[in-house]
Enzyme design. Structure first.
Site, PDB file in Angstrom:
ATOM      1  N   GLY A  15      -6.976  -9.371   1.178  1.00 19.67           N
ATOM      2  CA  GLY A  15      -6.887  -8.637  -0.037  1.00 19.67           C
ATOM      3  C   GLY A  15      -6.787  -7.306   0.124  1.00 19.67           C
ATOM      4  O   GLY A  15      -7.212  -6.215  -0.604  1.00 19.67           O
ATOM      5  N   GLU A  26     -13.694  -0.903   6.619  1.00 23.28           N
ATOM      6  CA  GLU A  26     -15.358  -1.349   6.633  1.00 23.28           C
ATOM      7  C   GLU A  26     -16.158  -0.006   6.699  1.00 23.28           C
ATOM      8  O   GLU A  26     -17.288  -0.245   5.885  1.00 23.28           O
ATOM      9  CB  GLU A  26     -15.934  -1.896   7.812  1.00 23.28           C
ATOM     10  CG  GLU A  26     -15.268  -3.475   8.129  1.00 23.28           C
ATOM     11  CD  GLU A  26     -15.232  -3.831   9.767  1.00 23.28           C
ATOM     12  OE1 GLU A  26     -16.141  -4.401   9.826  1.00 23.28           O
ATOM     13  OE2 GLU A  26     -14.588  -3.511  10.399  1.00 23.28           O
ATOM     14  N   LYS A  75      -3.325   4.089  -2.630  1.00 28.28           N
ATOM     15  CA  LYS A  75      -3.751   3.287  -3.655  1.00 28.28           C
ATOM     16  C   LYS A  75      -4.670   2.226  -3.201  1.00 28.28           C
ATOM     17  O   LYS A  75      -5.935   2.039  -3.568  1.00 28.28           O
ATOM     18  CB  LYS A  75      -2.542   2.577  -4.286  1.00 28.28           C
ATOM     19  CG  LYS A  75      -3.070   2.109  -5.644  1.00 28.28           C
ATOM     20  CD  LYS A  75      -1.938   1.795  -6.627  1.00 28.28           C
ATOM     21  CE  LYS A  75      -2.174   1.223  -7.726  1.00 28.28           C
ATOM     22  NZ  LYS A  75      -1.143   0.817  -8.680  1.00 28.28           N
ATOM     23  N   THR A  76      -3.899   1.609  -2.008  1.00 32.39           N
ATOM     24  CA  THR A  76      -4.746   0.482  -1.271  1.00 32.39           C
ATOM     25  C   THR A  76      -6.129   1.187  -0.756  1.00 32.39           C
ATOM     26  O   THR A  76      -7.250   0.310  -0.581  1.00 32.39           O
ATOM     27  CB  THR A  76      -3.987  -0.466  -0.676  1.00 32.39           C
ATOM     28  OG1 THR A  76      -3.260   0.398   0.281  1.00 32.39           O
ATOM     29  CG2 THR A  76      -3.055  -1.365  -1.505  1.00 32.39           C
TER      30      THR A  76
HETATM   31 MO1  MOS Z   1     -15.117  -7.278   9.365  1.00 35.03          MO
HETATM   32  S1  MOS Z   1     -16.948  -7.775   9.604  1.00 35.03           S
HETATM   33  O1  MOS Z   1     -14.799  -7.088  11.051  1.00 35.03           O
HETATM   34  O2  MOS Z   1     -14.370  -8.792   8.747  1.00 35.03           O
END
Ligand code: MOS
Length: 762
Positions: free
Chosen positions: A492, A727, A656-657
């Protein structure tokens, strides 16, 4: 102005990295906003997820969970279940096909199991909620019903469940993610004791569940030739194949995992017990078997984030500079758990200090093995560190943004390595301007509108950069279409979208001429989608393969071609072909080259060069999170009312992403700050919340308008100048909110989630 327009405005400033990468220019399409290529498929319901693949003769499975935290299974009475029409078999440890202990994340470089223990191979119960039986039936509903009729007798043993009590037996891990569990620079304890200003606090973060929209699901099929096919919801394709193949003593090529679409994962979609339950069930009944976990199953059987108890101690001088920086603490894990939440790592690179100590311990308890959740280590570790820095800002009377500027290190404090690129100050400068930081509330608890206290907070965000070995295969077909193949994962994030455009620009074709094939272990090797590494890894491999491909194409041109005898560095790829740099009117299209050479395709495969940049530099993404919160003075209700996330994440490949990634991370951080709490009953080891009605992730009403922006300063040492962005969005969020709550109310809450009762009782 919409967020996308703002993003475009930012992207307009893309800097050239042409010395690094001549085929991707500063004015190219890479970087500009592009909608997801898988969007229409998903909106139309045509994207097929793991639980939706039609297979003939498919059987459905349902799990029975243990009701004790530790002990032995004495007897499983499945007579009533087996009498239900449509039940095919009941799998237990007594009839489970054999498997070896799966290669774990810690012991095997290619392993991904969160536990080193084999599944259903003995009568032992290790946690409350462990799978003890699997009912296989003609329908999911029959399987669920029959599972409810199974009765299990146990011999109970005394479990270890209370973290605080178990702490006296804390152990030091040999390594954490391959790194030492303790790092010391100088004598931080002595420097702390001697420092004129001392902050020394305990910070706590709770257990959290990975709550992807798509629950974990797998479909296992043993084929007549002894091979195994899995249709799986999966973010670690090749490590999972290795793990499963090893557990069953199979050559890796005999296992194929297919996962074209994944509805979120956040770190939890590797190999968990349900894979082995499903594979064993399929072998037992000789039919393909599907196991879709309920939300309860996701929470009880797959890996979430463990709780942390952290100490941060800052020994400072009146100007805010640090004589000592200490970050220690402990976590509970399952016994033989292969993952250790690396919460102390953030303190190894973030701030300058004369002396530094980071270390962490663990205690085994009876719980489902915990694992990765978005920004493992950094999300909880950053909360402790960034709250402590805010406490120092209060103690010294220095603006928290200015304090962080003073604490900028010249080199990475723990290793002495140079930073590959670090423009955190620039992210702070731009974010502060957009947020209006200069107009913030200066006196804690002093800004009030009716019942609502208003506070402003800030915290740094960070995440490590990683690049892993990756290969790509690129094919140009006679019709000029480009096929790019690698075993990447799309859960996603926009993986396919970014890579399609990257390949299109590199080869000089339009995006609709490119197909990106991924999500299948039979494709060229690609690393896991984790640690925010995937984009850099795949970009490097696609670059390598396309460089080889262009050389190969030039070998196939006819003698009368304008490209005859020309070297690859003397051509540009554009308009569906290759053209000479010295005379841009002269060149040949791919269609023409293939036609005249009589080929129906030209194909090349190449490996990305090794990630030598990681040996030389300290490499991280950075950011600054600014927020405003409103806290109800009567009820303690907390509302996040404004957000600006300003990031230093190298070059952005798709505005955008990327914006969606940042915003999604911030939303998840709001959950970490205010609502998410996997409640573990320390009396019996059972998780009390077992659905999204009881485990609270943020809903629309909890999320304000979020503005995100980025420096877009390319890192000179990475592919295309990019760093990972998957992340970092979650980091800094909980600390910024806690700091804003302090600013609004004068109450310092060091224990997540910050619920209204904690405000009222503080
Ligand atoms: Mo991530 S916690 O490296 O999917």
């Amino acid at each position: 102005m919409t967020m996308i327009q703002k993003a475009m405005e930012t992207v307009a400033k893309v800097l050239p990295v042409s010395t690094l990468d001549p085929r991707i220019g500063a004015d190219g399409a890479v970087g500009k906003p592009m909608s997801r290529i898988d969007g229409p498929l998903k909106v139309a319901g045509a994207a097929r997820f793991a639980a939706e693949v039609p297979l003939p003769n498919l059987a459905l499975a349902s799990l029975v969970y243990s009701t004790i935290a530790r002990g032995r299974i004495l007897r499983i009475d499945s007579r009533a279940a087996k009498r239900v029409a449509g039940v095919i078999a009941v799998l237990t440890h007594e009839n489970c096909p054999k498997m070896a202990p799966p290669p774990s994340f810690m012991l095997d470089p290619n392993g991904i199991a969160m536990s080193e223990l084999a599944v259903m191979q003995d009568d032992e119960v290790r946690w409350n909620g462990q799978g003890v039986a699997v009912v296989i039936a003609e329908t999911h509903e029959i399987a669920d019903h029959a599972a409810s009729l199974i009765h299990v007798d146990y011999e109970r043993m005394e479990p270890t469940l209370e973290f605080e009590r178990a702490l006296s037996n804390a152990q030091v891990p040999q390594k954490i993610l391959g790194q030492p569990s303790e790092v010391k620079v100088g004598d931080a304890d002595a420097a702390f004791t001697a420092a004129p200003i001392r902050i020394d606090q305990i910070y706590r973060t709770p257990r959290e569940f990975n709550s992807a929209m798509e629950p974990h699901a797998t479909t296992a099929q043993w084929n007549s030739d002894g091979t195994l096919t899995l249709y799986d919801s999966q973010q670690y394709l090749l490590p999972s194949r290795h793990t499963i193949a090893k557990a069953y003593g199979l050559a890796e090529e005999k296992v194929r995992i297919i996962a074209p679409f994944v509805g979120g994962a956040f770190g939890s979609k590797g190999v968990c017990d349900h894979h082995f339950h499903c594979i064993a069930a399929a072998r037992l009944v000789g039919r393909p078997v599907r196991l879709v976990l309920s939300r309860k199953g996701v929470y009880w059987l797959t890996s979430g984030r463990t709780l942390t108890k952290q100490r941060v101690a800052l020994g400072a001088r009146p100007d805010g500079t640090l004589a000592a920086l200490i970050h220690t603490g402990s976590i509970p894990v399952a016994s033989r758990n292969s993952f250790m939440e690396p919460f102390s790592f953030v303190t190894r690179f973030m701030y300058a200090a004369d002396t530094l100590t980071t270390s962490q311990t663990f205690v085994p308890i009876n719980i489902v093995p915990t694992g990765a959740m978005r920004a493992p280590g950094e999300a909880p570790g950053n909360f402790a560190l960034e709250c402590a820095i805010d406490e120092l800002a209060v103690a010294t009377g220095i603006d928290p943004v200015e304090l962080r500027r003073r604490l900028e290190p010249e080199k990475e404090p723990a290793s002495g390595k140079s930073f590959s690129s670090r423009n955190l100050n620039e992210a702070y400068r731009r974010g502060a301007e957009r947020f209006g930081w200069k107009d913030r509330n200066l006196t804690p608890g002093s800004k009030r509108q009716g019942e609502w206290l208003i506070g402003h907070g800030v915290a740094s965000a960070s995440h490590s950069y990683v690049r892993l070995p990756c290969s790509a295969r690129i094919r140009i077909k006679a019709n000029g279409r480009v096929l790019v193949q690698t075993a990447a994962q799309e859960m996603g994030m926009g993986t396919a979208t970014v890579q399609v455009r990257h390949a299109a620009e590199r080869l000089g074709v339009s995006v609709d001429q490119v197909t990106f094939k991924y999500g299948d272990t039979s494709l060229p090797k690609c690393p896991l989608a984790g640690g925010s590494n995937q984009t850099a890894s795949v970009v490097a491999a696609v670059r390598a393969a396309s460089d080889v491909l262009i050389e190969e194409l030039l070998k196939h041109v006819s003698e009368d071609s304008p490209l005859a005898g020309i070297k690859s560095d003397a051509v540009v790829a554009r308009d569906g072909g290759l053209y000479r740099i010295d005379d841009s009117s002269r060149g040949e299209t791919y269609i023409s080259i293939l036609k005249r050479s009589g080929k129906d395709r030209i194909q090349c495969e190449a490996d990305a060069p090794p990630a030598s940049e990681l040996l030389k530099y300290s490499m991280h993404s950075y950011g600054a999170q600014f927020c405003e919160v409103r806290v109800n003075a009567v009820t303690g209700e907390i509302r996040v009312s404004r957000w600006v996330g300003s990031f230093d994440t190298g070059r952005i490949l798709n505005a955008k992403t990327a914006a969606s990634q940042f915003k999604g991370g911030i939303v998840m951080g709001i959950g970490q700050a205010l609502t998410e709490d996997a409640m573990f009953d320390e009396r019996n080891g059972r998780f009390m919340n077992r659905s999204l009605a009881e485990y609270h992730v943020p809903v629309h009403f909890d999320v304000p308008e979020i503005e995100v922006m980025w420096n877009d300063i390319p890192d000179p040492n990475t592919p295309l100048g990019l760093k990972g962005i998957g992340e970092i969005g979650i980091t800094g969020v909980a600390a910024a909110i806690a700091n804003a709550i302090y600013n609004g109310t004068g109450k310092r809450i060091r224990d997540l989630p910050i619920t209204l009762d904690k405000i009222l009782l503080a």
